[in-house]
Motif scaffolding. Structure first.
Motif: not given
Length: 146
Positions: A7-13, A66-80
């Motif tokens: 859902w977050v990814k869809a909103l981000h897109i 940007l907020v949804t992107g940050l949630v994806l990046w930091l909240g779901f650990g996409l940076w790892r």
């Protein structure tokens, strides 16, 4: 993959695409503003009003993107993890897009102050920058070349 992530990814897109729609159109308004004859006050004011409303709306879309992107990046650990070079390149381009967005605001203010000295041809070329940034970001996200 959790449903929340999807859902977050869809909103981000959705919000990124909407933000870019504003970034695609606003420089086109600058082309038109640069072409307005000096004696056409009503046309100039109409275009300035449209550009200002679009700038405000695009800013709201940018914030949510940007907020949804940050949630994806930091909240779901996409940076790892290894193999995220594409993500660093994408984030660099996102910073460039944010700069482009703010430069649009600065250009709009120069039109409002009657200080623009650039031609409509310059703005036609400038208009393509957002398309190139969007294409590069999409390629990085989909292809993940590194």
């Amino acid at each position: 993959m959790s449903h929340l992530y999807l859902w977050v990814k869809a909103l981000h897109i959705i919000f990124v695409a909407s933000w870019f729609a504003g970034l695609f159109y606003q420089p086109r308004l600058f082309v038109n503003l640069a072409m307005v004859p000096s004696d056409s006050q009503a046309e100039r004011e109409r275009l300035l009003l449209m550009a200002d409303k679009l700038q405000r709306f695009a800013t709201l879309l940018m914030v949510v993107a940007l907020v949804t992107g940050l949630v994806l990046w930091l909240g779901f650990g996409l940076w790892r993890g290894p193999g995220n070079g594409w993500l660093h390149a994408k984030l660099t381009l996102v910073l460039a897009v944010i700069g482009y967005h703010h430069w649009n605001r600065r250009i709009l203010r120069s039109f409002e102050a009657r200080e623009n000295r650039r031609s409509h041809r310059w703005f036609r070329v400038y208009n393509e920058c957002s398309v190139l940034l969007f294409a590069a970001i999409v390629v990085l996200v989909v292809v993940k070349p590194f």
